[in-house]
Write a protein that holds these residues in place. Structure first.
Motif, PDB file in Angstrom:
ATOM      1  N   ALA A   1      52.695 -56.031 -24.005  1.00 34.71           N
ATOM      2  CA  ALA A   1      52.879 -54.869 -24.883  1.00 34.71           C
ATOM      3  C   ALA A   1      53.686 -55.249 -26.124  1.00 34.71           C
ATOM      4  O   ALA A   1      53.368 -54.815 -27.238  1.00 34.71           O
ATOM      5  N   ARG A   2      54.720 -56.059 -25.943  1.00 32.02           N
ATOM      6  CA  ARG A   2      55.511 -56.502 -27.104  1.00 32.02           C
ATOM      7  C   ARG A   2      54.666 -57.368 -28.027  1.00 32.02           C
ATOM      8  O   ARG A   2      54.752 -57.274 -29.252  1.00 32.02           O
ATOM      9  N   TYR A   3      53.828 -58.209 -27.465  1.00 30.26           N
ATOM     10  CA  TYR A   3      52.931 -59.032 -28.276  1.00 30.26           C
ATOM     11  C   TYR A   3      52.022 -58.139 -29.117  1.00 30.26           C
ATOM     12  O   TYR A   3      51.790 -58.407 -30.301  1.00 30.26           O
ATOM     13  N   GLY A   4      51.527 -57.066 -28.499  1.00 28.70           N
ATOM     14  CA  GLY A   4      50.696 -56.119 -29.242  1.00 28.70           C
ATOM     15  C   GLY A   4      51.445 -55.493 -30.407  1.00 28.70           C
ATOM     16  O   GLY A   4      50.897 -55.345 -31.506  1.00 28.70           O
TER      17      GLY A   4
ATOM     18  N   ALA B   1      53.989 -56.877 -31.975  1.00 34.90           N
ATOM     19  CA  ALA B   1      54.197 -57.939 -32.966  1.00 34.90           C
ATOM     20  C   ALA B   1      52.938 -58.166 -33.801  1.00 34.90           C
ATOM     21  O   ALA B   1      53.025 -58.452 -35.000  1.00 34.90           O
ATOM     22  N   ARG B   2      51.780 -58.021 -33.179  1.00 35.79           N
ATOM     23  CA  ARG B   2      50.520 -58.161 -33.921  1.00 35.79           C
ATOM     24  C   ARG B   2      50.294 -56.966 -34.848  1.00 35.79           C
ATOM     25  O   ARG B   2      49.785 -57.113 -35.947  1.00 35.79           O
ATOM     26  N   ALA B   3      50.675 -55.778 -34.389  1.00 33.18           N
ATOM     27  CA  ALA B   3      50.496 -54.569 -35.196  1.00 33.18           C
ATOM     28  C   ALA B   3      51.480 -54.513 -36.359  1.00 33.18           C
ATOM     29  O   ALA B   3      51.158 -53.980 -37.422  1.00 33.18           O
TER      30      ALA B   3
ATOM     31  N   PRO C   1      62.227 -56.588 -39.549  1.00 36.29           N
ATOM     32  CA  PRO C   1      61.395 -56.962 -38.392  1.00 36.29           C
ATOM     33  C   PRO C   1      60.984 -55.733 -37.567  1.00 36.29           C
ATOM     34  O   PRO C   1      61.546 -55.451 -36.507  1.00 36.29           O
ATOM     35  N   THR C   2      60.004 -54.999 -38.039  1.00 36.71           N
ATOM     36  CA  THR C   2      59.627 -53.710 -37.451  1.00 36.71           C
ATOM     37  C   THR C   2      59.192 -53.814 -35.993  1.00 36.71           C
ATOM     38  O   THR C   2      59.597 -52.994 -35.163  1.00 36.71           O
ATOM     39  N   GLY C   3      58.369 -54.779 -35.667  1.00 36.28           N
ATOM     40  CA  GLY C   3      57.877 -54.898 -34.285  1.00 36.28           C
ATOM     41  C   GLY C   3      59.001 -55.064 -33.281  1.00 36.28           C
ATOM     42  O   GLY C   3      59.039 -54.370 -32.253  1.00 36.28           O
ATOM     43  N   THR C   4      59.919 -55.954 -33.557  1.00 34.70           N
ATOM     44  CA  THR C   4      61.048 -56.176 -32.648  1.00 34.70           C
ATOM     45  C   THR C   4      61.959 -54.960 -32.611  1.00 34.70           C
ATOM     46  O   THR C   4      62.438 -54.563 -31.544  1.00 34.70           O
TER      47      THR C   4
END
Length: 154
Positions: A41-44, A46-48, A57-60
């Motif tokens: 889910a975190r990888y998803g 990071a891709r988004a 760093p929005t994903g993190t």
């Protein structure tokens, strides 16, 4: 009987001598399964929301805040529903330790803050660190409050 007297609260007859939880294959498998799902889910995320050099760093940030909230809700709900045994313990290991542990990432958070400083975006780095820590604490407390409120209503 207390947890310190060597009795396993999950054992039907309360027999002593079972392995500590972190050495039980079933418990470890729950953490691994949850961790795989959380990491995916975190990888998803990071891709988004890819992080570009010199940018927030929005994903993190999102992963850590959502994880703090979910962990607050989960642990409070489990605590209010009874002792940490049986299905409650398995849910804590699968979703709390496993999923939330794999979903949140304070190592990446630290690296991203360090990269911002290294690239001379110190103000952004300080803001990122402060926002993550403060918002994470606030959302964790909000999750706890939500679970406590729901439990009172139900």
């Amino acid at each position: 009987m207390t947890p310190d007297d060597g009795v396993d609260p999950d054992s039907p007859d309360g027999r002593p001598g079972r392995r500590p939880l972190h050495l039980r294959p079933g418990a470890c498998a729950l953490v691994v399964a949850g961790g795989v799902a959380g990491t995916a889910a975190r990888y998803g995320l990071a891709r988004a929301f890819p992080t570009r050099s010199g940018h927030w760093p929005t994903g993190t940030f999102v992963a850590n805040l959502v994880g703090a909230f979910v962990l607050g809700v989960l642990l409070e709900a489990l605590l209010r529903s009874g002792p940490d045994t049986g299905v409650r313990r398995r849910l804590r290991l699968l979703l709390g330790t496993g999923f939330c542990g794999g979903f949140t990432t304070y190592s990446t958070f630290a690296v991203e803050a360090d990269l911002l400083v290294r690239d001379h975006h110190t103000g952004l780095a300080v803001g990122y660190v402060a926002a993550t820590l403060v918002a994470g604490a606030v959302l964790s407390v909000a999750g706890i409050a939500l679970a406590a409120r729901y439990r009172r209503i139900a």
